[in-house]
Design a protein around this motif. Structure first.
Motif, PDB file in Angstrom:
ATOM      1  N   VAL A  79      43.345  39.322  43.815  1.00 20.78           N
ATOM      2  CA  VAL A  79      42.687  40.625  43.886  1.00 20.78           C
ATOM      3  C   VAL A  79      43.449  41.530  44.857  1.00 20.78           C
ATOM      4  O   VAL A  79      43.786  41.121  45.973  1.00 20.78           O
TER       5      VAL A  79
ATOM      6  N   LEU B  71      40.822  46.789  46.809  1.00 22.97           N
ATOM      7  CA  LEU B  71      39.689  46.694  45.883  1.00 22.97           C
ATOM      8  C   LEU B  71      38.590  45.770  46.403  1.00 22.97           C
ATOM      9  O   LEU B  71      37.471  45.798  45.891  1.00 22.97           O
TER      10      LEU B  71
ATOM     11  N   LEU C 241      34.798  39.582  39.652  1.00 22.49           N
ATOM     12  CA  LEU C 241      35.854  40.590  39.726  1.00 22.49           C
ATOM     13  C   LEU C 241      36.732  40.527  38.488  1.00 22.49           C
ATOM     14  O   LEU C 241      37.225  39.459  38.120  1.00 22.49           O
TER      15      LEU C 241
ATOM     16  N   PHE D 130      41.497  44.039  38.469  1.00 22.79           N
ATOM     17  CA  PHE D 130      41.602  44.094  39.929  1.00 22.79           C
ATOM     18  C   PHE D 130      42.824  43.326  40.442  1.00 22.79           C
ATOM     19  O   PHE D 130      43.078  43.295  41.633  1.00 22.79           O
TER      20      PHE D 130
END
Length: 141
Positions: A47, A51, A36, A40
């Protein structure tokens, strides 16, 4: 997984750093890894919760694709439960096609952080479709 690329080439998968890890045909379970990106991150540096639906949707789509003999899927709904903050970096998702019918497949997924801790779960209802250049949505007149 003989015909699957190790790294999916479509834009959404590339954005999430997706890689196929494996598929168990008996249990209809796909496993994918994702790197990721920093983009993000939320204000806390983890995160952003919404997302996380992306990697779960991607892996659940792979489970449907593989269990249906290569049909694409459209997510009709996704129910997401966020269990703990997810640090940036690598996560893995295990997704299983639970029940498939002529048009609708129920699927579930679990997202784990780099330490193997369960961070999010999702369930989805999907509809199988033909590839865009091969005709109409399956089952439509």
């Amino acid at each position: 997984m003989d015909n699957l690329p190790t790294e999916p080439h479509w834009p959404s998968a590339r954005t999430m750093g997706a890689k196929f890890v494996g598929y168990d045909a008996e249990s209809h379970t796909a496993r994918m890894a994702f790197d990721l990106p920093e983009s993000f991150a939320n204000m806390r540096g983890t995160v952003q919760g919404g997302l996380l639906a992306g990697p779960l949707d991607e892996a659940m789509g792979a489970a449907v694709f593989l269990s249906s003999g290569g049909k694409l899927q459209l997510s009709l709904d996704i129910n997401l439960s966020l269990l703990r903050p997810v640090p940036l970096g690598q996560v893995t998702v295990t997704a299983r096609a639970v029940k498939g019918g002529r048009r609708v497949t129920f699927v579930e997924g679990e997202l784990f952080d780099a330490e193997g801790k369960l961070c999010a779960r999702a369930t989805a209802t999907t509809m199988t479709t033909e590839w865009p250049d091969r005709g109409k949505v399956e089952g439509d007149g």
